[in-house]
Scaffold this active site. Structure first.
Site, PDB file in Angstrom:
ATOM      1  N   HIS A 139      17.543   1.437  33.311  1.00 59.39           N
ATOM      2  CA  HIS A 139      17.409   2.553  32.371  1.00 59.39           C
ATOM      3  C   HIS A 139      17.652   2.146  30.923  1.00 59.39           C
ATOM      4  O   HIS A 139      17.968   2.993  30.087  1.00 59.39           O
ATOM      5  CB  HIS A 139      18.337   3.699  32.786  1.00 59.39           C
ATOM      6  CG  HIS A 139      17.949   4.341  34.088  1.00 59.39           C
ATOM      7  ND1 HIS A 139      18.782   5.160  34.812  1.00 59.39           N
ATOM      8  CD2 HIS A 139      16.783   4.279  34.792  1.00 59.39           C
ATOM      9  CE1 HIS A 139      18.159   5.579  35.910  1.00 59.39           C
ATOM     10  NE2 HIS A 139      16.943   5.048  35.926  1.00 59.39           N
ATOM     11  N   ALA A 157      35.524   2.898  42.732  1.00 56.96           N
ATOM     12  CA  ALA A 157      34.909   1.568  42.664  1.00 56.96           C
ATOM     13  C   ALA A 157      35.913   0.516  42.186  1.00 56.96           C
ATOM     14  O   ALA A 157      35.898  -0.622  42.660  1.00 56.96           O
ATOM     15  CB  ALA A 157      33.710   1.608  41.725  1.00 56.96           C
ATOM     16  N   GLN A 187      21.896   1.244  36.757  1.00 57.26           N
ATOM     17  CA  GLN A 187      21.278   2.370  36.050  1.00 57.26           C
ATOM     18  C   GLN A 187      22.029   2.631  34.749  1.00 57.26           C
ATOM     19  O   GLN A 187      21.610   3.453  33.949  1.00 57.26           O
ATOM     20  CB  GLN A 187      21.341   3.628  36.915  1.00 57.26           C
ATOM     21  CG  GLN A 187      20.617   3.512  38.231  1.00 57.26           C
ATOM     22  CD  GLN A 187      20.981   4.670  39.147  1.00 57.26           C
ATOM     23  OE1 GLN A 187      20.414   5.759  39.074  1.00 57.26           O
ATOM     24  NE2 GLN A 187      21.940   4.438  40.030  1.00 57.26           N
TER      25      GLN A 187
HETATM   26  C1  BJW Z   1      32.585   7.304  41.440  1.00 57.73           C
HETATM   27  C2  BJW Z   1      33.664   7.196  40.596  1.00 57.73           C
HETATM   28  C3  BJW Z   1      34.495   6.115  40.841  1.00 57.73           C
HETATM   29  C4  BJW Z   1      32.628   8.896  39.947  1.00 57.73           C
HETATM   30  N1  BJW Z   1      34.219   5.277  41.834  1.00 57.73           N
HETATM   31  N2  BJW Z   1      32.323   6.475  42.430  1.00 57.73           N
HETATM   32  C5  BJW Z   1      10.740  11.187  42.950  1.00 57.73           C
HETATM   33  C6  BJW Z   1      11.254  12.393  43.405  1.00 57.73           C
HETATM   34  C7  BJW Z   1      11.703  13.359  42.501  1.00 57.73           C
HETATM   35  C8  BJW Z   1      11.647  13.148  41.124  1.00 57.73           C
HETATM   36  C9  BJW Z   1      11.152  11.952  40.682  1.00 57.73           C
HETATM   37  C10 BJW Z   1      10.701  10.994  41.577  1.00 57.73           C
HETATM   38  N3  BJW Z   1      10.288   9.908  40.868  1.00 57.73           N
HETATM   39  C11 BJW Z   1      10.479  10.165  39.539  1.00 57.73           C
HETATM   40  C12 BJW Z   1      10.998  11.408  39.401  1.00 57.73           C
HETATM   41  C13 BJW Z   1      11.350  12.071  38.101  1.00 57.73           C
HETATM   42  C14 BJW Z   1      12.704  11.647  37.560  1.00 57.73           C
HETATM   43  C15 BJW Z   1      13.781  11.964  38.584  1.00 57.73           C
HETATM   44  O1  BJW Z   1      14.281  11.123  39.314  1.00 57.73           O
HETATM   45  N4  BJW Z   1      14.202  13.217  38.607  1.00 57.73           N
HETATM   46  C16 BJW Z   1      15.238  13.667  39.538  1.00 57.73           C
HETATM   47  C17 BJW Z   1      16.514  13.979  38.761  1.00 57.73           C
HETATM   48  C18 BJW Z   1      14.723  14.855  40.278  1.00 57.73           C
HETATM   49  N5  BJW Z   1      12.715  10.229  37.221  1.00 57.73           N
HETATM   50  C19 BJW Z   1      12.263   9.810  36.058  1.00 57.73           C
HETATM   51  O2  BJW Z   1      11.794  10.582  35.230  1.00 57.73           O
HETATM   52  C20 BJW Z   1      12.323   8.327  35.793  1.00 57.73           C
HETATM   53  N6  BJW Z   1      11.037   7.893  35.360  1.00 57.73           N
HETATM   54  C21 BJW Z   1      10.016   7.736  36.233  1.00 57.73           C
HETATM   55  O3  BJW Z   1      10.163   7.783  37.431  1.00 57.73           O
HETATM   56  O4  BJW Z   1       8.791   7.515  35.616  1.00 57.73           O
HETATM   57  C22 BJW Z   1       7.625   7.729  36.394  1.00 57.73           C
HETATM   58  C23 BJW Z   1       7.527   9.222  36.767  1.00 57.73           C
HETATM   59  C24 BJW Z   1       7.807  10.187  35.828  1.00 57.73           C
HETATM   60  C25 BJW Z   1       7.744  11.552  36.158  1.00 57.73           C
HETATM   61  C26 BJW Z   1       7.401  11.934  37.463  1.00 57.73           C
HETATM   62  C27 BJW Z   1       7.129  10.946  38.408  1.00 57.73           C
HETATM   63  C28 BJW Z   1       7.187   9.574  38.053  1.00 57.73           C
HETATM   64  C29 BJW Z   1      13.280   8.043  34.630  1.00 57.73           C
HETATM   65  C30 BJW Z   1      14.690   8.371  34.933  1.00 57.73           C
HETATM   66  C31 BJW Z   1      15.545   8.151  33.682  1.00 57.73           C
HETATM   67  C32 BJW Z   1      16.997   8.570  33.881  1.00 57.73           C
HETATM   68  N7  BJW Z   1      17.651   8.584  32.617  1.00 57.73           N
HETATM   69  C33 BJW Z   1      19.085   8.859  32.584  1.00 57.73           C
HETATM   70  C34 BJW Z   1      19.545   8.895  31.111  1.00 57.73           C
HETATM   71  C35 BJW Z   1      19.597   7.498  30.514  1.00 57.73           C
HETATM   72  C36 BJW Z   1      19.922   7.535  29.074  1.00 57.73           C
HETATM   73  C37 BJW Z   1      21.288   8.084  28.766  1.00 57.73           C
HETATM   74  O5  BJW Z   1      22.310   7.524  29.196  1.00 57.73           O
HETATM   75  O6  BJW Z   1      21.363   9.067  28.048  1.00 57.73           O
HETATM   76  O7  BJW Z   1      19.781   7.839  33.321  1.00 57.73           O
HETATM   77  S1  BJW Z   1      19.556  10.372  33.417  1.00 57.73           S
HETATM   78  C38 BJW Z   1      21.043   9.730  34.075  1.00 57.73           C
HETATM   79  O8  BJW Z   1      20.979   9.732  35.523  1.00 57.73           O
HETATM   80  C39 BJW Z   1      21.123   8.260  33.634  1.00 57.73           C
HETATM   81  C40 BJW Z   1      21.640   7.600  34.881  1.00 57.73           C
HETATM   82  O9  BJW Z   1      21.342   6.220  34.860  1.00 57.73           O
HETATM   83  C41 BJW Z   1      20.963   8.374  35.974  1.00 57.73           C
HETATM   84  C42 BJW Z   1      21.654   8.289  37.311  1.00 57.73           C
HETATM   85  O10 BJW Z   1      22.945   8.843  37.249  1.00 57.73           O
HETATM   86  P1  BJW Z   1      24.137   8.152  38.043  1.00 57.73           P
HETATM   87  O11 BJW Z   1      24.415   6.820  37.487  1.00 57.73           O
HETATM   88  O12 BJW Z   1      23.885   8.247  39.484  1.00 57.73           O
HETATM   89  O13 BJW Z   1      25.379   9.084  37.595  1.00 57.73           O
HETATM   90  P2  BJW Z   1      25.829  10.497  38.179  1.00 57.73           P
HETATM   91  O14 BJW Z   1      26.718  11.120  37.172  1.00 57.73           O
HETATM   92  O15 BJW Z   1      24.698  11.287  38.650  1.00 57.73           O
HETATM   93  O16 BJW Z   1      26.700  10.109  39.468  1.00 57.73           O
HETATM   94  C43 BJW Z   1      27.944   9.434  39.358  1.00 57.73           C
HETATM   95  C44 BJW Z   1      28.444   9.156  40.773  1.00 57.73           C
HETATM   96  O17 BJW Z   1      29.607   8.360  40.685  1.00 57.73           O
HETATM   97  C45 BJW Z   1      28.827  10.422  41.559  1.00 57.73           C
HETATM   98  O18 BJW Z   1      28.225  10.361  42.842  1.00 57.73           O
HETATM   99  C46 BJW Z   1      30.355  10.345  41.669  1.00 57.73           C
HETATM  100  O19 BJW Z   1      30.855  10.871  42.903  1.00 57.73           O
HETATM  101  C47 BJW Z   1      30.572   8.869  41.588  1.00 57.73           C
HETATM  102  N8  BJW Z   1      31.842   8.470  41.012  1.00 57.73           N
HETATM  103  N9  BJW Z   1      33.600   8.268  39.687  1.00 57.73           N
HETATM  104  C48 BJW Z   1      33.102   5.523  42.621  1.00 57.73           C
HETATM  105  N10 BJW Z   1      35.579   5.936  40.061  1.00 57.73           N
END
Ligand code: BJW
Length: 242
Positions: free
Chosen positions: A118, A233, A100
């Site tokens: 992403h 990680a 991601q």
């Molecule tokens: C460690 C550590 C260490 C720390 N060792 N661990 C179904 C249900 C509900 C909602 C939806 C659904 N389907 C779609 C949606 C809507 C939406 C969504 O998911 N919303 C939810 C938030 C509710 N999804 C979308 O809009 C997606 N599009 C889509 O589905 O299109 C069709 C559609 C649209 C609308 C409705 C329905 C369908 C697109 C998602 C795009 C996400 N974009 C981002 C920004 C990218 C650009 C940028 O960088 O600026 O992507 S948001 C951000 O979150 C980024 C990441 O890739 C993504 C995930 O985050 P990630 O990587 O998990 O990071 P964190 O910070 O959340 O977590 C870090 C973790 O690491 C933590 O757990 C720590 O504990 C851990 N950690 N240090 C190991 N050293």
């Protein structure tokens, strides 16, 4: 058997491993995660303003400058032991690496064929047509953001996927096919809150795969995990290969 030894044994036996990575994998390279309560990007900035098409339409200069600052930070960062371990794992086993992350640290560590759900922050695309915009064009057309070469109303924007936007279909197809085929799925450093990425481990599990989570904290996926490693990680992944 302790969880690390159990997962190491599973890795040795696996036919096809799917690894889903998130921002936690790059945290040890000094790149902020999104949802950490203190240092996460969404604790300091509003996702609605900076990571949605509506936010870009309202204030393209604000969004462009924010991404330019993040690009500079990522360019100055280096892959950490987690990235290197995953690159080494690809040489030992059949691995589908699905990320991601929009940084390029997996690629710089040498992982082949990274599936980027992403997008890629270093790339720029046209806000209207989504066609790529070259670095040469951007250098020759200053502006915050520069205009697009592809459409009169278009602007350059980062080549990432914002909330409400579809993921690149080819990457999603490859990721889902890997989830259906793998016999071991690892979620590493992701909060598993953002869909459809967060649905991949469940998809793999439904086809009978073993599911392991590597994360500092519990996530909504933890209760579905067969093996949980509560370690950074950059510690857990190299230890698995040792
Ligand atoms: C460690 C550590 C260490 C720390 N060792 N661990 C179904 C249900 C509900 C909602 C939806 C659904 N389907 C779609 C949606 C809507 C939406 C969504 O998911 N919303 C939810 C938030 C509710 N999804 C979308 O809009 C997606 N599009 C889509 O589905 O299109 C069709 C559609 C649209 C609308 C409705 C329905 C369908 C697109 C998602 C795009 C996400 N974009 C981002 C920004 C990218 C650009 C940028 O960088 O600026 O992507 S948001 C951000 O979150 C980024 C990441 O890739 C993504 C995930 O985050 P990630 O990587 O998990 O990071 P964190 O910070 O959340 O977590 C870090 C973790 O690491 C933590 O757990 C720590 O504990 C851990 N950690 N240090 C190991 N050293």
């Amino acid at each position: 058997m302790d969880p690390l030894s159990e997962l190491a044994a599973r890795l040795r036996q696996a036919r096809h491993v799917l690894v889903l990575t998130g921002a936690g994998v790059s945290a040890e390279s000094g790149i902020a995660t999104f949802r950490d309560a203190q240092t996460g990007l969404w604790a300091r900035y509003r996702a609605e303003d900076l990571a949605t098409p509506e936010g870009f339409r309202r204030d393209p200069a604000l969004v462009w400058r924010w991404y330019q600052a993040r690009r500079a930070q990522i360019a100055a960062a280096a892959p950490n032991p987690a990235h290197h371990a995953l690159a080494a794992l690809a040489a030992q086993t059949r691995l589908s690496l699905v990320t991601q992350n929009v940084d390029d640290l997996h690629q710089r560590a040498g992982s082949p064929a990274v599936i980027c759900l992403h997008g890629a922050i270093m790339r720029s695309i046209c806000s209207v047509t989504r066609l790529p915009i070259s670095a040469q064009w951007l250098a020759a057309h200053p502006g915050e953001p520069p205009p697009s070469p592809h459409h009169a109303q278009g602007l350059a924007r980062p080549g990432v996927v914002w909330f409400g936007e579809n993921l690149p279909q080819e990457a999603l197809d490859l990721a889902e096919a890997a989830a259906r085929d793998c016999d071991l799925v690892l979620a590493v450093g992701t909060s598993a809150l953002v869909y459809p990425a967060a649905g991949l481990p469940e998809l793999a599990k439904r086809q009978g795969a073993c599911f392991a989570e590597i994360n500092l904290e519990a996530t909504p996926l933890t209760r579905r995990a067969d093996i949980v490693l509560r370690q950074p990680a950059g510690v857990a992944l190299p230890a698995l290969l040792a």
